[in-house]
Design an enzyme around this catalytic site. Sequence first.
Site, short mmCIF file in Angstrom:
data_model
loop_
_atom_site.label_atom_id
_atom_site.label_comp_id
_atom_site.label_asym_id
_atom_site.label_seq_id
_atom_site.Cartn_x
_atom_site.Cartn_y
_atom_site.Cartn_z
N HIS A 6 3.95 32.02 -20.09
CA HIS A 6 3.02 32.09 -21.22
C HIS A 6 3.73 31.69 -22.53
O HIS A 6 3.21 30.89 -23.31
CB HIS A 6 2.46 33.52 -21.31
CG HIS A 6 1.57 33.77 -22.49
ND1 HIS A 6 0.19 33.72 -22.40
CD2 HIS A 6 1.85 34.10 -23.77
CE1 HIS A 6 -0.33 33.99 -23.60
NE2 HIS A 6 0.67 34.23 -24.44
N GLU A 7 4.92 32.22 -22.71
CA GLU A 7 5.67 31.92 -23.95
C GLU A 7 6.08 30.44 -24.00
O GLU A 7 6.01 29.80 -25.04
CB GLU A 7 6.92 32.82 -24.06
CG GLU A 7 6.61 34.32 -24.17
CD GLU A 7 5.72 34.68 -25.35
OE1 GLU A 7 5.69 33.92 -26.33
OE2 GLU A 7 5.03 35.71 -25.29
N HIS A 35 3.26 28.40 -25.19
CA HIS A 35 3.09 28.36 -26.66
C HIS A 35 3.99 27.30 -27.28
O HIS A 35 3.58 26.59 -28.20
CB HIS A 35 3.43 29.72 -27.27
CG HIS A 35 2.31 30.72 -27.18
ND1 HIS A 35 1.00 30.42 -27.52
CD2 HIS A 35 2.31 32.04 -26.82
CE1 HIS A 35 0.25 31.51 -27.36
NE2 HIS A 35 1.01 32.50 -26.93
N GLU A 82 -4.01 31.48 -27.03
CA GLU A 82 -3.61 32.48 -26.03
C GLU A 82 -4.15 32.12 -24.64
O GLU A 82 -3.44 32.20 -23.65
CB GLU A 82 -4.09 33.87 -26.43
CG GLU A 82 -3.44 34.44 -27.70
CD GLU A 82 -1.93 34.62 -27.58
OE1 GLU A 82 -1.37 34.50 -26.47
OE2 GLU A 82 -1.29 34.85 -28.62
ZN LIG Z 1 0.65 34.52 -26.53
#
Ligand SMILES: [Zn+2]
Length: 267
Positions: free
Chosen positions: A130-131, A134, A189
């Site tokens: 997830h990071e 980003h 997100e």
């Molecule tokens: Zn996030």
Amino acid sequence: MKRMALSLMAISMLVGVANAQLKVNTKAIGAVGKGVKAATYSDADAARDAAAGVKWMDEHNPVADANDPYAVRLNKIFGKHKSEDGLNLNYKVYKVVDINAFACADGSVRVFSSLMDIMSDDELLAVIGHEIGHVRNHDSKDAMKAALTRSAVADAAGSQSGVASALTESQLGALAEAMMDSKHSRKQETDADMYSYDFMKKHGYNVMGAYNAFMTLASLSEGSGAQASKFQKMMNSHPDSKQRAEEVKKKAQKDGLWKEADIKKIK
Ligand SMILES: [Zn+2]
């Protein structure tokens, strides 16, 4: 185990932008800057400024050293993804009580030991994915721009190159804090969640880790008490954890990767 050295940072991270204590720190820096010119702020600028902020955070927080079991474990999990998707990533563990992880525009990913305490390796991989998402989606650059504006060092950053190195200690502190306080949009997100799922799938990891990670976060938001309430506020900027878990479930079922038996038992 310590709280994060910059207590205001930890608080702002957990509680969000509208925090009285946050203002105190901002005030010390001066008036809010004019902002960063969107057109001229490049990936390289964001990487440079993020690196300065992260350097400050690394110096002011308890970083697990190379032999620390947390660092050894993260290295085992993250080591093979240092060049993921053409990115140049680096990672460290902060030994702090806050449950979190973050990524910056320079490719720095920081994982907090308290998050590692409650998550399996597969769950942590999902968080890491997830990071990385980003960073890959340039969300971290947008966040960096916003942080510069909020930390009131934007004028300086906009007017000269390599300015981050010229910032004072307190300006760097404010920048670091603003970086921690940066919120991504719900869409960012959700996109990062999708990236995480694909990351798990691509590398043959158990995608149930992504489902379980979100269910773990959901369980933290439940219940009462100061800790739960802090956590709920922190998660306010994110889509609902159970909803995020459901999205993983749908994808996993479609891909034939759903494993009922691997659902984590959460107390
Ligand atoms: Zn996030």
